[in-house]
Design a protein around this motif. Structure first.
Motif, PDB file in Angstrom:
ATOM      1  N   PHE A 176      -6.709   5.239  -8.034  1.00 29.13           N
ATOM      2  CA  PHE A 176      -5.928   6.378  -7.519  1.00 29.13           C
ATOM      3  C   PHE A 176      -4.591   6.419  -8.256  1.00 29.13           C
ATOM      4  O   PHE A 176      -3.843   5.436  -8.276  1.00 29.13           O
ATOM      5  CB  PHE A 176      -5.679   6.239  -6.018  1.00 29.13           C
ATOM      6  CG  PHE A 176      -4.950   7.411  -5.418  1.00 29.13           C
ATOM      7  CD1 PHE A 176      -5.621   8.595  -5.168  1.00 29.13           C
ATOM      8  CD2 PHE A 176      -3.588   7.316  -5.124  1.00 29.13           C
ATOM      9  CE1 PHE A 176      -4.949   9.667  -4.613  1.00 29.13           C
ATOM     10  CE2 PHE A 176      -2.914   8.381  -4.571  1.00 29.13           C
ATOM     11  CZ  PHE A 176      -3.591   9.571  -4.319  1.00 29.13           C
ATOM     12  N   CYS A 177      -4.317   7.566  -8.891  1.00 28.28           N
ATOM     13  CA  CYS A 177      -3.067   7.750  -9.634  1.00 28.28           C
ATOM     14  C   CYS A 177      -1.982   8.218  -8.670  1.00 28.28           C
ATOM     15  O   CYS A 177      -2.093   9.305  -8.092  1.00 28.28           O
ATOM     16  CB  CYS A 177      -3.261   8.758 -10.767  1.00 28.28           C
ATOM     17  SG  CYS A 177      -1.746   9.108 -11.702  1.00 28.28           S
ATOM     18  N   GLU A 178      -0.928   7.408  -8.488  1.00 28.95           N
ATOM     19  CA  GLU A 178       0.134   7.738  -7.540  1.00 28.95           C
ATOM     20  C   GLU A 178       0.936   8.947  -7.991  1.00 28.95           C
ATOM     21  O   GLU A 178       1.349   9.777  -7.179  1.00 28.95           O
ATOM     22  CB  GLU A 178       1.069   6.527  -7.374  1.00 28.95           C
ATOM     23  CG  GLU A 178       0.448   5.349  -6.658  1.00 28.95           C
ATOM     24  CD  GLU A 178       0.396   5.581  -5.154  1.00 28.95           C
ATOM     25  OE1 GLU A 178       0.835   6.650  -4.687  1.00 28.95           O
ATOM     26  OE2 GLU A 178      -0.092   4.691  -4.438  1.00 28.95           O
ATOM     27  N   GLN A 212      -1.397  11.986  -7.839  1.00 27.66           N
ATOM     28  CA  GLN A 212      -2.023  12.076  -6.534  1.00 27.66           C
ATOM     29  C   GLN A 212      -3.478  12.532  -6.645  1.00 27.66           C
ATOM     30  O   GLN A 212      -3.922  13.479  -5.995  1.00 27.66           O
ATOM     31  CB  GLN A 212      -1.240  13.033  -5.628  1.00 27.66           C
ATOM     32  CG  GLN A 212       0.114  12.516  -5.191  1.00 27.66           C
ATOM     33  CD  GLN A 212      -0.009  11.370  -4.196  1.00 27.66           C
ATOM     34  OE1 GLN A 212      -0.473  11.542  -3.070  1.00 27.66           O
ATOM     35  NE2 GLN A 212       0.393  10.170  -4.619  1.00 27.66           N
ATOM     36  N   SER A 222      -7.717  10.945  -7.638  1.00 28.52           N
ATOM     37  CA  SER A 222      -8.616   9.829  -7.905  1.00 28.52           C
ATOM     38  C   SER A 222      -9.068   9.884  -9.360  1.00 28.52           C
ATOM     39  O   SER A 222      -9.372  10.972  -9.886  1.00 28.52           O
ATOM     40  CB  SER A 222      -9.824   9.881  -6.976  1.00 28.52           C
ATOM     41  OG  SER A 222      -9.410   9.810  -5.622  1.00 28.52           O
ATOM     42  N   ARG A 247       1.372   4.813 -12.502  1.00 20.84           N
ATOM     43  CA  ARG A 247       1.052   3.727 -11.576  1.00 20.84           C
ATOM     44  C   ARG A 247      -0.283   4.040 -10.915  1.00 20.84           C
ATOM     45  O   ARG A 247      -0.440   5.060 -10.252  1.00 20.84           O
ATOM     46  CB  ARG A 247       2.145   3.585 -10.512  1.00 20.84           C
ATOM     47  CG  ARG A 247       1.864   2.469  -9.505  1.00 20.84           C
ATOM     48  CD  ARG A 247       3.038   2.313  -8.533  1.00 20.84           C
ATOM     49  NE  ARG A 247       2.773   1.252  -7.559  1.00 20.84           N
ATOM     50  CZ  ARG A 247       2.184   1.448  -6.388  1.00 20.84           C
ATOM     51  NH1 ARG A 247       1.790   2.655  -6.038  1.00 20.84           N
ATOM     52  NH2 ARG A 247       1.982   0.423  -5.568  1.00 20.84           N
ATOM     53  N   VAL A 263      -3.547   2.386  -8.544  1.00 15.32           N
ATOM     54  CA  VAL A 263      -3.953   1.330  -7.626  1.00 15.32           C
ATOM     55  C   VAL A 263      -5.415   1.528  -7.280  1.00 15.32           C
ATOM     56  O   VAL A 263      -5.973   2.628  -7.428  1.00 15.32           O
ATOM     57  CB  VAL A 263      -3.093   1.349  -6.346  1.00 15.32           C
ATOM     58  CG1 VAL A 263      -1.639   1.078  -6.671  1.00 15.32           C
ATOM     59  CG2 VAL A 263      -3.239   2.686  -5.615  1.00 15.32           C
ATOM     60  N   ILE A 298      -8.656   2.455  -5.373  1.00 16.71           N
ATOM     61  CA  ILE A 298      -8.805   3.607  -4.473  1.00 16.71           C
ATOM     62  C   ILE A 298      -8.883   3.180  -3.016  1.00 16.71           C
ATOM     63  O   ILE A 298      -8.349   3.861  -2.127  1.00 16.71           O
ATOM     64  CB  ILE A 298     -10.038   4.450  -4.880  1.00 16.71           C
ATOM     65  CG1 ILE A 298      -9.999   5.822  -4.187  1.00 16.71           C
ATOM     66  CG2 ILE A 298     -11.329   3.713  -4.604  1.00 16.71           C
ATOM     67  CD1 ILE A 298     -11.010   6.806  -4.745  1.00 16.71           C
ATOM     68  N   GLU A 324      -7.428   0.515  -1.695  1.00 16.08           N
ATOM     69  CA  GLU A 324      -6.069   0.131  -1.304  1.00 16.08           C
ATOM     70  C   GLU A 324      -5.216   1.362  -1.027  1.00 16.08           C
ATOM     71  O   GLU A 324      -4.463   1.414  -0.049  1.00 16.08           O
ATOM     72  CB  GLU A 324      -5.446  -0.710  -2.409  1.00 16.08           C
ATOM     73  CG  GLU A 324      -4.033  -1.191  -2.093  1.00 16.08           C
ATOM     74  CD  GLU A 324      -3.455  -2.026  -3.233  1.00 16.08           C
ATOM     75  OE1 GLU A 324      -2.216  -2.013  -3.402  1.00 16.08           O
ATOM     76  OE2 GLU A 324      -4.242  -2.672  -3.954  1.00 16.08           O
ATOM     77  N   ALA A 325      -5.344   2.360  -1.923  1.00 18.61           N
ATOM     78  CA  ALA A 325      -4.588   3.599  -1.722  1.00 18.61           C
ATOM     79  C   ALA A 325      -5.022   4.301  -0.434  1.00 18.61           C
ATOM     80  O   ALA A 325      -4.199   4.814   0.331  1.00 18.61           O
ATOM     81  CB  ALA A 325      -4.775   4.526  -2.924  1.00 18.61           C
ATOM     82  N   GLU A 329      -3.540   2.461   2.516  1.00 19.98           N
ATOM     83  CA  GLU A 329      -2.098   2.725   2.619  1.00 19.98           C
ATOM     84  C   GLU A 329      -1.823   4.106   3.196  1.00 19.98           C
ATOM     85  O   GLU A 329      -1.002   4.268   4.100  1.00 19.98           O
ATOM     86  CB  GLU A 329      -1.464   2.578   1.234  1.00 19.98           C
ATOM     87  CG  GLU A 329       0.035   2.855   1.229  1.00 19.98           C
ATOM     88  CD  GLU A 329       0.627   2.780  -0.167  1.00 19.98           C
ATOM     89  OE1 GLU A 329       1.781   3.210  -0.351  1.00 19.98           O
ATOM     90  OE2 GLU A 329      -0.084   2.296  -1.096  1.00 19.98           O
ATOM     91  N   TYR A 330      -2.524   5.088   2.673  1.00 11.89           N
ATOM     92  CA  TYR A 330      -2.298   6.452   3.152  1.00 11.89           C
ATOM     93  C   TYR A 330      -2.884   6.670   4.545  1.00 11.89           C
ATOM     94  O   TYR A 330      -2.404   7.518   5.296  1.00 11.89           O
ATOM     95  CB  TYR A 330      -2.863   7.477   2.157  1.00 11.89           C
ATOM     96  CG  TYR A 330      -1.942   7.697   0.986  1.00 11.89           C
ATOM     97  CD1 TYR A 330      -0.800   8.494   1.111  1.00 11.89           C
ATOM     98  CD2 TYR A 330      -2.193   7.101  -0.236  1.00 11.89           C
ATOM     99  CE1 TYR A 330       0.051   8.694   0.040  1.00 11.89           C
ATOM    100  CE2 TYR A 330      -1.341   7.288  -1.318  1.00 11.89           C
ATOM    101  CZ  TYR A 330      -0.212   8.085  -1.165  1.00 11.89           C
ATOM    102  OH  TYR A 330       0.642   8.274  -2.227  1.00 11.89           O
TER     103      TYR A 330
END
Length: 492
Positions: A105-107, A110, A112, A127, A129, A131, A133-134, A137-138
């Motif tokens: 996932f590209c922060e 925004q 995938s 950045r 992370v 997918i 984990e993202a 978090e979200y």
């Protein structure tokens, strides 16, 4: 070399050799190769470009592109299978460009991405992370946002409920107002129809009397004409007779002709006096506000709001004597021993009505008879009851009085009132919302005075019977019943 994985083989077959992505609107050339319609059109751009297959370079004699619907269906199947495979593997789907599982996932963007996308120039410096984990978090952030949103939802629902309640109340007010307006005008229509019937009856009576007089004159003139015609015929015949016959009774004939005198008919006016007078008054009333017919109509309309007013003994000055039914008040011969309540007037002999008005329209009538002094009207509930008070609208009093032989409205300064007919009864009409207090001379239906302004708080009827003046003004003020107009009254 073909991939050993059947799904990958299917994806390769569903991929355009030009754009390297899934076919979009696939077409087949004569050589049998397939391309996206847009891709082959782009390859064949330019007037000098030979039409050939981009894959096998075989010249195409005719640009006859045949849609390949079966291949299009296969592309859709390949897409669904790729999605299901990625979902089963726990990924976030398949990259549409590289056909790789979306594991990152590209922060910054925004979105995938797959591993290939992460290594490309578009995302290399971003950045990225995993997918899962993202997502975790979200998910925490989204769950944290639910509390305030639920609170906002509760407030929105409460406000909606409040607005719906206001809507219902408003619709109720509009309905009541509509019914009140319809009721008022129905009463007015009834009054106008009564006036119409009275005018028509008056006109019919005048017509009957005038026609009778005119017909009597015609009858009398017809008799005189017949007598004259007979005498003329007799004289004409006599002139044709022989001498001896002509002279016979000639003196009598001449005497009758000389004594003939025409009796003129009685003068009968053909002017429609009553109708003309009323029409003139109505026209004048339309041209200038406050004309007598309009004032009378407003007065009769005001009577539709008649209320039963009584006197409040707790407010009465000790010099005042109230009747048992609390409908009469007069100045007594001596001061009564009454408790000094906060609501009692102690300086001026005043008493208030027991009724309190904080809105709407109200009307009542007070008989003043032959009294030489009095004061009537309305005042605020909050006016001072102790000591000296100025009776003006600025101090909460809207009153009219008879004082020292003259009528006046207690404005600041007082306004003299021209009164042609002495009122034996006074009507008071309060229109709270319009900010008006109107006084009517019930004796002739004329308007005495109108106070205009803005009301606040509670208002009450006001009565001051005046000084005794050696017994000349000892008669009481009397709250009179208001005759019910046709159709009843609107009431409070």
């Amino acid at each position: 070399m073909a991939a050993e994985n059947p799904l990958e083989s299917l994806q390769e077959e569903a991929t355009c050799p030009v754009c390297l992505e899934y076919f979009t609107d696939p077409v087949t050339l004569e050589c049998g190769h397939n391309f996206c319609r847009a891709c082959i059109a782009q390859c064949w751009e330019g007037p000098d470009t030979a039409a050939s297959c981009p894959q096998c370079r075989e010249t195409v004699q005719q640009r006859n592109l045949r849609p390949n619907r079966q291949l299009g269906n296969m592309v859709e199947i390949a897409k669904r299978l790729s999605f299901q495979a990625a979902k089963g593997a726990g990924g976030g789907g398949v990259c549409g460009k590289h056909q790789e599982t979306l594991k990152l996932f590209c922060e910054e963007d925004q979105t995938s991405v797959c591993v290939v996308c992460h290594l490309s120039r578009a995302h290399r410096a971003h950045r990225v992370v995993p997918i899962e984990e993202a997502a975790q978090e979200y998910k925490v952030k989204l769950q944290g946002a639910l509390g305030p949103l639920r609170k906002e939802l509760q407030e929105a629902l409460a406000l909606r409920s409040k607005e719906k309640k206001k809507t219902t109340e408003w619709q109720g007010k509009v309905k009541n107002k509509r019914e009140m307006i319809a009721g008022e005008f129905n009463k007015l229509h009834t009054l106008l129809r009564e006036e119409e019937q009275l005018l028509l009856q008056s006109l019919e009576e005048e017509e009957r009397e005038t026609l009778q007089s005119l017909q009597e004159n015609v009858t009398k003139l017809s008799r005189q004409s017949s007598s004259l015609q007979q005498l003329i015929t007799e004289i004409e015949d006599k002139c044709q007779q022989p001498v001896t016959e002509l002279l016979k009774d000639v003196k009598s004939t001449l005497s009758r002709s000389e004594n003939v005198k025409l009796q003129e008919p009685e003068a009968v006016s053909t002017d429609l006096k009553n109708v003309y007078k009323i029409s003139l008054d109505m026209r004048e009333a339309l041209e200038r506000f406050g004309g007598k017919p309009q004032a009378q109509l407003r007065w009769r309309t005001a009577q539709l709001y008649a209320v039963d007013v009584t006197l409040d003994p707790d407010t009465a000055h000790p010099d005042l004597v109230l009747s048992e039914d609390r409908k009469r008040v007069r100045r007594g011969d001596r001061r009564q021993d009454l408790p000094d309540k906060p609501e009692r007037f102690d300086k001026y002999p005043i008493v208030l009505g027991a009724e309190r008005f904080a809105g709407g329209r109200r009307y009542w009538e007070v008989g003043v008879g032959d009294k030489t002094g009095w004061e009537l009207g309305v005042c605020r509930e909050s006016v001072s009851r102790k000591g000296k008070v100025t009776h003006t609208p600025e101090d909460g009093f809207w009153t009219v009085r008879l004082w020292d032989g003259g009528y006046e409205a207690l404005t600041s300064p007082p306004t003299p009132l021209p009164v042609s007919v002495r009122p034996c009864r006074v009507g008071i009409f309060l229109d709270y919302e319009a900010g008006e207090v109107l006084f009517y001379n019930v004796t002739d239906g004329s308007r005495l005075f109108t106070f205009t302004g803005t009301f606040s708080g509670t208002l009450r009827p006001y009565f001051y019977p005046g000084l005794n003046a050696g017994g000349r003004n000892a008669a009481p003020l009397i709250i009179c019943p208001v005759p019910a107009p046709a159709g009843g009254n609107l009431g409070p």
